[in-house]
Design a protein around this motif. Structure first.
Motif, PDB file in Angstrom:
ATOM      1  N   ASP A   1      -4.012  -2.574  11.803  1.00 30.05           N
ATOM      2  CA  ASP A   1      -4.452  -3.806  12.480  1.00 30.05           C
ATOM      3  C   ASP A   1      -5.673  -3.572  13.364  1.00 30.05           C
ATOM      4  O   ASP A   1      -6.553  -4.426  13.454  1.00 30.05           O
ATOM      5  CB  ASP A   1      -3.325  -4.409  13.314  1.00 30.05           C
ATOM      6  N   ASP A   2      -5.747  -2.434  14.046  1.00 30.19           N
ATOM      7  CA  ASP A   2      -6.867  -2.151  14.932  1.00 30.19           C
ATOM      8  C   ASP A   2      -8.175  -1.942  14.170  1.00 30.19           C
ATOM      9  O   ASP A   2      -9.258  -2.034  14.751  1.00 30.19           O
ATOM     10  CB  ASP A   2      -6.592  -0.910  15.792  1.00 30.19           C
ATOM     11  N   TYR A   3      -8.080  -1.654  12.905  1.00 28.08           N
ATOM     12  CA  TYR A   3      -9.278  -1.376  12.108  1.00 28.08           C
ATOM     13  C   TYR A   3      -9.765  -2.600  11.339  1.00 28.08           C
ATOM     14  O   TYR A   3     -10.968  -2.853  11.254  1.00 28.08           O
ATOM     15  CB  TYR A   3      -9.006  -0.227  11.128  1.00 28.08           C
ATOM     16  N   LEU A   4      -8.850  -3.371  10.782  1.00 27.61           N
ATOM     17  CA  LEU A   4      -9.223  -4.487   9.941  1.00 27.61           C
ATOM     18  C   LEU A   4      -9.663  -5.685  10.769  1.00 27.61           C
ATOM     19  O   LEU A   4      -9.143  -5.934  11.850  1.00 27.61           O
ATOM     20  CB  LEU A   4      -8.056  -4.870   9.018  1.00 27.61           C
ATOM     21  N   GLU A   5     -10.614  -6.439  10.220  1.00 26.68           N
ATOM     22  CA  GLU A   5     -11.137  -7.637  10.912  1.00 26.68           C
ATOM     23  C   GLU A   5     -10.109  -8.748  10.894  1.00 26.68           C
ATOM     24  O   GLU A   5      -9.347  -8.911  10.005  1.00 26.68           O
ATOM     25  CB  GLU A   5     -12.404  -8.130  10.221  1.00 26.68           C
TER      26      GLU A   5
ATOM     27  N   GLY B   1       0.858  -0.817   1.899  1.00 25.55           N
ATOM     28  CA  GLY B   1       2.027  -0.608   2.748  1.00 25.55           C
ATOM     29  C   GLY B   1       1.644  -0.398   4.203  1.00 25.55           C
ATOM     30  O   GLY B   1       2.281  -0.945   5.110  1.00 25.55           O
ATOM     31  N   LEU B   2       0.607   0.387   4.451  1.00 24.89           N
ATOM     32  CA  LEU B   2       0.135   0.598   5.827  1.00 24.89           C
ATOM     33  C   LEU B   2      -0.322  -0.718   6.452  1.00 24.89           C
ATOM     34  O   LEU B   2      -0.032  -0.998   7.619  1.00 24.89           O
ATOM     35  CB  LEU B   2      -1.011   1.608   5.851  1.00 24.89           C
ATOM     36  N   ILE B   3      -1.033  -1.515   5.680  1.00 27.90           N
ATOM     37  CA  ILE B   3      -1.519  -2.808   6.176  1.00 27.90           C
ATOM     38  C   ILE B   3      -0.347  -3.729   6.464  1.00 27.90           C
ATOM     39  O   ILE B   3      -0.271  -4.355   7.530  1.00 27.90           O
ATOM     40  CB  ILE B   3      -2.504  -3.440   5.167  1.00 27.90           C
ATOM     41  N   ASP B   4       0.583  -3.827   5.533  1.00 24.58           N
ATOM     42  CA  ASP B   4       1.731  -4.722   5.702  1.00 24.58           C
ATOM     43  C   ASP B   4       2.601  -4.321   6.896  1.00 24.58           C
ATOM     44  O   ASP B   4       3.236  -5.176   7.510  1.00 24.58           O
ATOM     45  CB  ASP B   4       2.576  -4.776   4.428  1.00 24.58           C
ATOM     46  N   ARG B   5       2.637  -3.034   7.225  1.00 24.08           N
ATOM     47  CA  ARG B   5       3.402  -2.570   8.380  1.00 24.08           C
ATOM     48  C   ARG B   5       2.608  -2.684   9.684  1.00 24.08           C
ATOM     49  O   ARG B   5       3.096  -2.300  10.734  1.00 24.08           O
ATOM     50  CB  ARG B   5       3.856  -1.130   8.168  1.00 24.08           C
ATOM     51  N   GLY B   6       1.371  -3.155   9.587  1.00 23.77           N
ATOM     52  CA  GLY B   6       0.542  -3.338  10.777  1.00 23.77           C
ATOM     53  C   GLY B   6      -0.106  -2.066  11.296  1.00 23.77           C
ATOM     54  O   GLY B   6      -0.663  -2.068  12.398  1.00 23.77           O
ATOM     55  N   GLU B   7      -0.067  -0.986  10.526  1.00 20.15           N
ATOM     56  CA  GLU B   7      -0.600   0.282  10.995  1.00 20.15           C
ATOM     57  C   GLU B   7      -2.125   0.337  10.989  1.00 20.15           C
ATOM     58  O   GLU B   7      -2.709   1.278  11.551  1.00 20.15           O
ATOM     59  CB  GLU B   7      -0.024   1.431  10.185  1.00 20.15           C
TER      60      GLU B   7
END
Length: 185
Positions: free
Chosen positions: A181-185, A173-179
């Motif tokens: 984005d700064d961490y993931l490649e 859910g955090l990933i899908d909401r873009g929360e």
């Protein structure tokens, strides 16, 4: 209709190394009844997320279900230990990883029908590898799986460990909401 059960009498009927069992006599809508309650230390669950979207997973034999369980790193809190402190300790002991960042996600009651246990779910990022420090009686195999694969496993009913389902759904859910984005490649 809301009805609160009032405890009339309470006694410990079993005292063990890991759990206690308490029997309460309570008021009910029909009079009185007994409730057997398992008292167990609260626990922590740690979703250790790498920049490539992989999460550290474990496989370990769990005697209550007589099987090897595929799960997120987790463990019980020691008496007086803070939630975050326990999460950092358990992650290091079971996986060898220490995170730069740890974030509380949620708390969950895994079995409200008979247990007081609360599981506190964390997200760990900025992982640095190290050596595991397993308890004497632990045997754990570590694996990495992408969050999308784990999410699909949850949704297909293939990943059945409840604490892992909660952690994976929260992280997805955090990933899908873009929360993240700064961490993931």
């Amino acid at each position: 209709m809301t009805f609160e059960e009032k405890t009339i009498r309470s006694e410990i009927v079993y005292h063990g190394k890991l759990i206690d069992v308490r029997r309460d006599i309570v008021t009910t809508v029909d009079g009185q009844s007994s409730r057997e309650i398992v008292e167990h230390a609260d626990g922590v669950v740690i979703a250790a997320l790498k920049p490539d979207g992989n999460i550290i997973m474990e496989r370990q034999y769990r005697k209550p279900v007589e099987d090897v369980v595929f799960e997120i790193p987790a463990g019980k809190m020691d008496p007086g230990e803070e939630m975050e402190e326990a999460a950092l300790r358990e992650l290091r002991e079971e996986t060898g990883y220490t995170p730069e960042h740890i974030r509380f996600l949620t708390s969950s009651w895994p079995s409200v029908g008979f247990s007081r246990e609360v599981l506190h779910v964390f997200l760990a990022t900025g992982l640095h590898a190290g050596e595991t420090d397993l308890d004497d009686n632990e045997a754990i195999d570590l694996e990495e799986h992408h969050i999308d694969e784990l999410y699909d496993m949850v949704m297909r009913g293939e990943l059945t460990d409840g604490k892992s389902q909660v952690a994976i759904l929260m992280v997805k859910g955090l990933i899908d909401r873009g929360e993240l984005d700064d961490y993931l490649e």
